[in-house]
Structure formats: C-alpha cells, structure tokens
Design a protein around this motif. Structure first.
Motif, PDB file in Angstrom:
ATOM      1  N   ALA A  30     134.000  90.904  10.122  1.00 52.56           N
ATOM      2  CA  ALA A  30     133.306  90.622   8.868  1.00 52.56           C
ATOM      3  C   ALA A  30     134.268  90.503   7.694  1.00 52.56           C
ATOM      4  N   ASN A  31     135.447  91.108   7.832  1.00 50.04           N
ATOM      5  CA  ASN A  31     136.492  90.989   6.813  1.00 50.04           C
ATOM      6  C   ASN A  31     137.483  89.875   7.143  1.00 50.04           C
ATOM      7  N   MET A  32     137.121  88.984   8.056  1.00 45.26           N
ATOM      8  CA  MET A  32     137.986  87.873   8.453  1.00 45.26           C
ATOM      9  C   MET A  32     139.379  88.353   8.861  1.00 45.26           C
ATOM     10  N   ARG A  33     139.424  89.535   9.489  1.00 46.20           N
ATOM     11  CA  ARG A  33     140.635  90.137  10.054  1.00 46.20           C
ATOM     12  C   ARG A  33     141.621  90.618   8.994  1.00 46.20           C
ATOM     13  N   ARG A  34     141.212  90.645   7.706  1.00 47.59           N
ATOM     14  CA  ARG A  34     142.122  91.099   6.652  1.00 47.59           C
ATOM     15  C   ARG A  34     142.070  92.608   6.454  1.00 47.59           C
ATOM     16  N   SER A  35     141.058  93.267   6.945  1.00 43.81           N
ATOM     17  CA  SER A  35     140.948  94.715   6.875  1.00 43.81           C
ATOM     18  C   SER A  35     140.382  95.207   8.195  1.00 43.81           C
ATOM     19  N   MET A  36     140.756  96.399   8.603  1.00 39.72           N
ATOM     20  CA  MET A  36     140.393  96.870   9.940  1.00 39.72           C
ATOM     21  C   MET A  36     140.226  98.378   9.932  1.00 39.72           C
ATOM     22  N   ASP A  87     146.404  87.996   1.181  1.00 34.33           N
ATOM     23  CA  ASP A  87     146.704  86.623   1.581  1.00 34.33           C
ATOM     24  C   ASP A  87     147.899  86.118   0.796  1.00 34.33           C
ATOM     25  N   VAL A  88     148.590  85.136   1.356  1.00 33.89           N
ATOM     26  CA  VAL A  88     149.803  84.627   0.731  1.00 33.89           C
ATOM     27  C   VAL A  88     149.535  84.047  -0.652  1.00 33.89           C
ATOM     28  N   ASP A  89     148.332  83.515  -0.876  1.00 37.28           N
ATOM     29  CA  ASP A  89     148.020  82.911  -2.170  1.00 37.28           C
ATOM     30  C   ASP A  89     147.253  83.859  -3.091  1.00 37.28           C
ATOM     31  N   SER A  90     147.215  85.142  -2.739  1.00 38.12           N
ATOM     32  CA  SER A  90     146.505  86.131  -3.548  1.00 38.12           C
ATOM     33  C   SER A  90     147.498  87.088  -4.189  1.00 38.12           C
ATOM     34  N   GLU A  91     147.167  87.587  -5.356  1.00 38.21           N
ATOM     35  CA  GLU A  91     148.040  88.529  -6.047  1.00 38.21           C
ATOM     36  C   GLU A  91     147.637  89.976  -5.808  1.00 38.21           C
ATOM     37  N   VAL A 131     151.624  90.564   4.207  1.00 39.74           N
ATOM     38  CA  VAL A 131     151.128  89.293   3.696  1.00 39.74           C
ATOM     39  C   VAL A 131     150.628  88.454   4.867  1.00 39.74           C
ATOM     40  N   PHE A 132     149.343  88.064   4.797  1.00 35.63           N
ATOM     41  CA  PHE A 132     148.779  87.198   5.830  1.00 35.63           C
ATOM     42  C   PHE A 132     149.215  85.766   5.540  1.00 35.63           C
ATOM     43  N   ARG A 133     150.279  85.358   6.181  1.00 34.63           N
ATOM     44  CA  ARG A 133     150.833  84.030   5.943  1.00 34.63           C
ATOM     45  C   ARG A 133     150.120  82.985   6.794  1.00 34.63           C
ATOM     46  N   ALA A 134     150.180  81.742   6.334  1.00 34.56           N
ATOM     47  CA  ALA A 134     149.608  80.621   7.067  1.00 34.56           C
ATOM     48  C   ALA A 134     150.726  79.937   7.845  1.00 34.56           C
ATOM     49  N   PRO A 135     150.745  80.045   9.181  1.00 35.56           N
ATOM     50  CA  PRO A 135     151.808  79.387   9.963  1.00 35.56           C
ATOM     51  C   PRO A 135     151.842  77.886   9.695  1.00 35.56           C
ATOM     52  N   GLN A 136     153.031  77.348   9.538  1.00 34.84           N
ATOM     53  CA  GLN A 136     153.198  75.947   9.178  1.00 34.84           C
ATOM     54  C   GLN A 136     153.420  75.083  10.419  1.00 34.84           C
ATOM     55  N   PRO A 137     152.781  73.929  10.511  1.00 32.09           N
ATOM     56  CA  PRO A 137     153.040  73.008  11.623  1.00 32.09           C
ATOM     57  C   PRO A 137     154.374  72.294  11.431  1.00 32.09           C
ATOM     58  N   THR A 138     154.899  71.755  12.507  1.00 35.44           N
ATOM     59  CA  THR A 138     156.136  70.976  12.397  1.00 35.44           C
ATOM     60  C   THR A 138     155.808  69.543  12.012  1.00 35.44           C
ATOM     61  N   ASP A 139     156.773  68.863  11.424  1.00 39.61           N
ATOM     62  CA  ASP A 139     156.564  67.460  11.042  1.00 39.61           C
ATOM     63  C   ASP A 139     156.307  66.599  12.266  1.00 39.61           C
ATOM     64  N   ASP A 140     157.001  66.888  13.356  1.00 35.11           N
ATOM     65  CA  ASP A 140     156.816  66.085  14.568  1.00 35.11           C
ATOM     66  C   ASP A 140     155.387  66.206  15.090  1.00 35.11           C
ATOM     67  N   VAL A 169     151.304  97.341  14.087  1.00 33.94           N
ATOM     68  CA  VAL A 169     150.736  96.652  12.929  1.00 33.94           C
ATOM     69  C   VAL A 169     151.023  95.161  12.992  1.00 33.94           C
ATOM     70  N   ARG A 170     152.188  94.787  13.510  1.00 32.18           N
ATOM     71  CA  ARG A 170     152.471  93.362  13.660  1.00 32.18           C
ATOM     72  C   ARG A 170     151.454  92.695  14.600  1.00 32.18           C
ATOM     73  N   ALA A 171     151.148  93.348  15.713  1.00 30.08           N
ATOM     74  CA  ALA A 171     150.164  92.776  16.634  1.00 30.08           C
ATOM     75  C   ALA A 171     148.777  92.712  16.009  1.00 30.08           C
ATOM     76  N   LEU A 172     148.440  93.679  15.180  1.00 30.35           N
ATOM     77  CA  LEU A 172     147.126  93.711  14.551  1.00 30.35           C
ATOM     78  C   LEU A 172     146.962  92.638  13.481  1.00 30.35           C
ATOM     79  N   THR A 173     148.052  92.236  12.861  1.00 32.34           N
ATOM     80  CA  THR A 173     147.967  91.360  11.695  1.00 32.34           C
ATOM     81  C   THR A 173     148.536  89.974  11.913  1.00 32.34           C
TER      82      THR A 173
END
Length: 627
Positions: A81-87, A24-28, A211-220, A173-177
């Motif tokens: 069960a791995n919340m899509r982080r492992s497959m 995850d983006v916030d994990s080391e 890295v499983f990034r969190a997509p950011q919303p737009t300000d609008d 891998v892009r489609a999987l993740t």
C-alpha cells in the motif's frame, strides 16, 4: 579510535532500523523506512528482541497480532500500500511461531514485496540442546526450522555473532529496497545471540537516508525498443505491478494519449491507469475483458511494462504466443519472459524516454479508434453487470451484483475506497468489474493467491492509508482460514469494512473441478464427508461480533446497500455477510487457462475433458488461443 556503544544484538538491530529513512530521488522529504514491528513473543524472542523493542516503544511502535502468518501478511500489505517505500519488520518465537511465517515469506517473494522477518532461533552455544521446539537433524547439527526460509527469502542470514550485524543489516536493507531485488529478508536470530553484547561503532546508528532511484535504460536498448515500436501498427501496453511501484501513471497516460497506444492491465497493475481513460481496455488474460483480449490477439507488438507475465495474464502463454514482446522491467529475470526484447529500467523513466524518442509517431488511427470503441463497449458491459440489483428469480446474488452494490455505496469510491482481496472467485470478478481512478485503489494479492490474506492484508492497508476506506471482500472459505486480525483491527482502531460472500464452501475450485471433468467432491459442504450433525451452519456475523466488530447478515442486494451505509458511518470494523450463488460467474471476457486433466480415468466426463484439453494444447502450439 572511533566511539563505541555497548548494546545487545537485539538492541543494535532495533536501533539500526530506527535510523533508516527513505525518499524518492525526486523528493526532498525523507520518511522513516520502517513503520514499526509486528510481534508475537515467545521463548526465542521475548527476552532479547522483546526487551529491545520495549525500550523504544514510544518512538518505534510494536504491534501485537493474533497469528504469525497473518501479521506477516499485514506487514506485506502495508509495504504494498506504500508502493514499497515504507515497510515493517515481523518477529516471532522459535518453532511454530517461526514456521508460521514461511507461507507469508513465499507470498512476499512471489509478489516482489519487502518484509523483514526476524524469527527466533535455537541456541548457538548448544548449552541447552535440544531446547523446546527445536528440530533435530540427525545428519546436520547446524540446521534449524529457520532453514525453511532460505528458498523463500531474497536474502537470508543467521546471526551467530553480534558483530555480524555490521555487514548483515546493510545487505538486508539493500535487498528490501532495491527495485530489482525487492522481496522478503530473513535474519534468523538465535536466542542466546540476541542477548549477547558487543561494542558497536556509534557511527553505525547515525541516521541514514536510502534513496529510491529509478534505474536507467541503456541507449542501445532504447534504440532497439524505438525501432520495434515504430515498426508496429497494432501495439498494446500491458501494465503490471511495476508500473505502480514506479509511480508511472502520469507517464503511462502521457504515452497513451500522445501515441494512441491502448493499455490493459494485470491483477498487480490494476489501477495504474484510471478505469475511464478512453484507451483503458481493462484486464488482460484469463480474468480479462473482452476488449483487452480481443486486441491482444490481434496485436503485432506487446509492450509489457513492469509485469512478470504470469499465466493468468498470458492465458497460459496462448493469448499472444507468437506476438513479439518488448519487456520493460527493473528485473532482468522478469524482462526475459516471453523471449522478447528487453529494456532494463524504471517504468516511468523508460516510458518518458521512449515517448521523447518516438517524437510524433503514433499508432494508426484505425487501431486507436478500434481500441476506444472496444474500451467503451467493455465499460458498458461492466455497467450492465454491476447495475443489476436483483438476481434471476429463485437465485441468490453472485459476486458481480455484490461488487456493484459495494461500489454504488460510495459517491467518491473512485478516489477514496481501497478494495482488498486475494483468493477464490472474487479476484476474477473484481479484476473485471471493480473500478478505480486512483493508483492503489485496487489491492489484490494474486501472485500467490493466498487464502486468508484478505483480512490481515486489509489491516496492513489501513495502517498504511488510515484516511481511506478499506473494503475487504472475502469468501467464506478464506474467512474461515484466517480471521483473527479482526480483533487486532478493533484493538488498533484500524477500521475495516468486511463484505463476506457465503457460498457454503470452496465454490471456485468446485467449478474448476467440474470443468475438468471431475465430480463435485470435497469442496462444497454438501459434497464433503459429514457426521451425524451434518454441514455446519455458520453465523459469520455473530462470529465477527465475538471478535469485537459490528456485524450483520443481509438477505439481498438492497439489504447490502443499506448495510454499507451503516458500515461507512461506523466507528470500528464492520462485517456484512450475504449468501451468494456459487454456480454463477461473469460470462463476458476471459480466455483459456491451462489446468492439466488426467490422461486416464474411469469417468467419461474426465475422458471428455481430456479430449478437449488435448485439442486446446494443439491449438496453443499452432498459435491459436484455445476457447
């Protein structure tokens, strides 16, 4: 010139999968993206992939299963069960081995779950043509049975040259993740190409981190959403599976507590919020709670978080048809549902941003108070139903009483147990009655509602969460469709507790058949064509023992509770069967579900049901929730 290494296509594919790590983006810390491969070998994959997997068997495990569809279900459940982080990957031979995966591919596609499917394929060279199990299309020489995977794959490719892996694997891998694209990927592997060698760049196999990034919303989008929420007086959140995959439980709880907004859940989202949170209304829709459905009817804004708004959630688009929807989703296609406002982004990130922007805004106290009272009333209803230890005189127990006994068997079930189910009557009853305080404690495959998923899915869950008790609840109909992975669970020391409810047929569809005016027909054993020996008398406990499990049949709820203690103490998979009543269900909660009734019939019951159906359709168009 860059350094190269000569590998077969199969060797290169396996080496690439081994080099992938994810975090995850916030994990080391990064963990392997692939937990291994499920394989059933045959002609088409045994010489190529089979040899490549054997070379790395000590570091990249290969698991043998007994049914191709079942092993794909297990792999999909592992990812869920791995919340899509492992497959996992899945490989089969050509022909029936490959097509047995198609149902599982559709299941993964519908549920937005990753699995890499590697079916063997026919010879590209066509030197031996046709080969064993080859389908011959008389108008297209390029077609094989693997083309069946195209509509049920998020990404499909047929590897006809070894070097195509250099582009195909990163795309796969892009489609999987990718959080929005996530789903099944199929790489069809012709058996001659699997064995061909190529000088691959060594750099292609260097460890790489996803890295499983969190997509950011737009300000609008956020500003429009904030305006909609601030203008509302009766908002309700519907938490879907996306809330779980975003690991958004803290943000959901913080939002509800700070702003007084009640939360209900879908089948995929159940567990995102603990059952005993004061603003937790329970499930929404057809299998919903009295609390959730009452407040959804009266809401003036639906905040749909990570849900595709399936018909069971929306009451076939009748429950909150004319209520504005604010949809928070990483997938723009899903965000379009309900023709409402869209915020494209990660659920946790969006909720955090919205809460910050709302500052001290809160829903009117009268609305929050009503939600808390309704939630408490629903908790009391569930406690009463699941607290029943015996059925009415002369009747067998039903699902609600069985669920209560299973849940009572653990003093720590809210934190430890994972219940697994998929089809029949149980999904409705479990959604209403099962209690969990832990994200992932409720594992329901209800996007495709695939009979036969349960035991195979339980195996995948146990492989992902080996330290937790995995309880598979399954009807006799689903058990008879697919049960072979009991043997796999014993072989892998992946202990399951299987609670089998035997109502002697397809009880759920039998009730639906009669509710739409039909006569009992071809669902229960007693209503089917039978030969001279009559309906089968199936000893499910004996069958499970034959597959290597410990098993017993119990006569009543007290016997079930005692058996659950023995099952928890057992060292391997343990099956408990109990006879149940197919006519009884939980009356409380629920709303209308659109099941079309024939316009013309010789039977009066069908004509009456059609009249009721037409009344319901008129009510839906008028904005009223049909009864």
């Amino acid at each position: 010139m860059s350094e190269t290494i000569r590998l077969t296509t199969a060797q290169a594919l396996v080496r690439y999968l081994q080099a992938l790590y994810a975090r995850d983006v916030d994990s080391e810390e990064a963990e392997p993206l692939f937990g291994g491969v499920f394989a059933i070998f045959g002609h088409g994959n045994v010489a190529g992939l089979g040899e490549a997997l054997h070379e790395v068997r000590e570091t990249f495990p290969t698991f043998r299963a007994h049914n191709e569809q079942a092993m794909a279900h297990a792999a999909i459940a592992y990812a869920k069960a791995n919340m899509r982080r492992s497959m996992m990957a899945v490989t089969t031979s050509i022909g029936p081995g490959a097509t047995n995966l198609v149902t599982a591919a559709a299941l993964a596609h519908v549920n937005r779950l990753p699995v890499l499917l590697l079916p063997g394929d026919i010879f590209v060279s066509r030197a031996p043509d046709p080969v064993l199990q080859q389908l011959e299309d008389f108008s297209d020489g390029t077609v094989s049975v693997n083309d069946c995977f195209r509509p049920v794959s998020r990404y499909f490719d047929r590897i006809v040259r070894p070097e195509q892996l250099l582009t195909a694997l990163p795309r796969a891998v892009r489609a999987l993740t990718d959080p929005a694209l996530c789903g099944p990927v199929t790489l069809a592997l012709p058996q001659d190409v699997q064995a061909e060698a190529y000088d691959f760049p060594v750099s292609f196999f260097e460890p790489r981190e996803i890295v499983f990034r969190a997509p950011q919303p737009t300000d609008d989008e956020l500003m429009v959403a904030l305006d909609a929420i601030e203008a509302s007086e009766r908002p309700v959140i519907i938490a879907g599976g996306g809330a779980l995959y975003a690991k958004a439980t803290p943000e959901l709880l913080a939002f509800a507590d700070k702003h007084g907004v009640p939360i209900c859940e879908t089948q995929a989202g159940k567990g995102a919020v603990p059952w005993n949170h004061p603003l937790q209304l329970g499930p929404a829709g057809v299998c919903g709670s009295t609390a959730a459905n009452a407040l959804l009817r009266d809401a003036d804004l639906i905040i749909a978080v990570g849900t595709r708004l399936q018909d069971f959630t929306t009451g076939s688009n009748a429950l909150f048809r004319h209520i504005p929807i604010l949809s928070v989703n990483v997938n723009s296609f899903d965000a379009l549902k309900g023709d409402g406002l869209e915020v494209i982004g990660d659920a946790a990130q969006v909720l955090d941003d919205l809460s910050f922007g709302l500052e001290d805004w809160a829903a009117p106290e009268s609305w929050s108070t009503r939600a808390r009272e309704a939630a408490t009333a629903w908790v009391d209803i569930v406690s009463r139903i699941t607290g029943q230890r015996s059925p009415p005189p002369g009747r067998l127990p039903y699902e609600g009483e069985v669920i209560g006994a299973v849940q009572r068997s653990s003093t720590n079930s809210a934190q430890s147990d994972i219940v697994v189910c998929a089809a029949g009557t149980l999904p409705a009853e479990l959604e209403k009655l099962w209690r969990t305080e832990t994200a992932g404690g409720y594992h329901m495959e209800y996007g495709y509602s695939c009979m036969g998923y349960e035991i195979a899915g339980g195996l995948g869950v146990k492989m992902a969460q080996p330290d937790r008790e995995v309880i598979v609840m399954v009807g006799d109909g689903s058990y008879l469709m697919m049960n072979s992975e009991i043997a796999t669970s014993v072989m892998l020391d992946a202990k399951l507790i299987i609670v089998l409810l035997d109502n002697r047929g397809y009880g759920c569809i039998n009730r639906l058949q009669q509710a739409t005016g039909g006569a009992p027909f071809n669902n229960m054993f007693d209503d089917c064509v039978q030969g001279s020996h009559g309906a089968p008398r199936i000893d499910f406990a004996a069958h499970a023992r034959a597959l290597g499990a410990i098993a017993e049949h119990v006569a009543d709820i007290a016997g079930l509770e005692a058996a659950m203690e023995r099952a928890r103490a057992a060292d391997r998979t343990y099956l408990i069967s109990i006879d149940t009543d197919h006519t009884r269900t939980t009356d409380e909660g629920g709303v209308w579900w659109d099941v079309a009734v024939p316009e013309v019939s010789t039977r009066e019951a069908v004509r009456d049901a059609r009249a009721g159906y037409e009344t319901a359709i008129v009510g839906r168009k008028a904005g009223n929730t049909p009864a």
